[in-house]
Design a protein around this motif. Structure first.
Motif: not given
Length: 116
Positions: A1-15
């Motif tokens: 996965x490209x870094x730009x895609x990782x950085x665009x992940x929403x925190x509220x979805x990761x938490x």
């Protein structure tokens, strides 16, 4: 996965994923929040606001009130990557939190997780 895609992940979805991992191993939301707040400097209210917001990871870490200076003590492997060798600063911050959540889920004592 490209870094730009990782950085665009929403925190509220990761938490919730971090929480599920911690709770599956008998840890609590309070302990997870303590780890996140230790690393980022968010207050309880500030973290709650981030959990309910739409900030991506770049924004979540960029707006962190005070990234813990002891974060440099977080070393080791996470997802096959040595945390201290990650070159991109934001990716290193993300991996550091991944490492802390792994340690929490593995039952490590809080004082060791928080590098106390």
């Amino acid at each position: 996965m490209r870094l730009e895609k990782i950085f665009a992940i929403q925190w509220a979805n990761l938490y919730p994923m971090y929480l599920k991992k911690a709770e599956a191993k008998g840890r609590t939301q309070s302990e997870l929040d303590q780890v996140i707040r230790w690393l980022t400097g968010y207050t309880a209210a500030g973290l709650r606001k981030q959990n309910e917001g739409d900030a991506d990871l770049e924004t979540f870490y960029g707006k962190a009130p005070k990234y813990n200076p002891n974060a440099a003590l977080i070393t080791g492997m996470v997802c096959g990557v040595r945390v201290e060798d990650v070159e991109h600063p934001l990716m290193r911050q993300i991996r550091r939190l991944d490492k802390l959540v792994d340690e929490l889920a593995k039952g490590k004592p809080m004082e060791k997780i928080l590098r106390g």
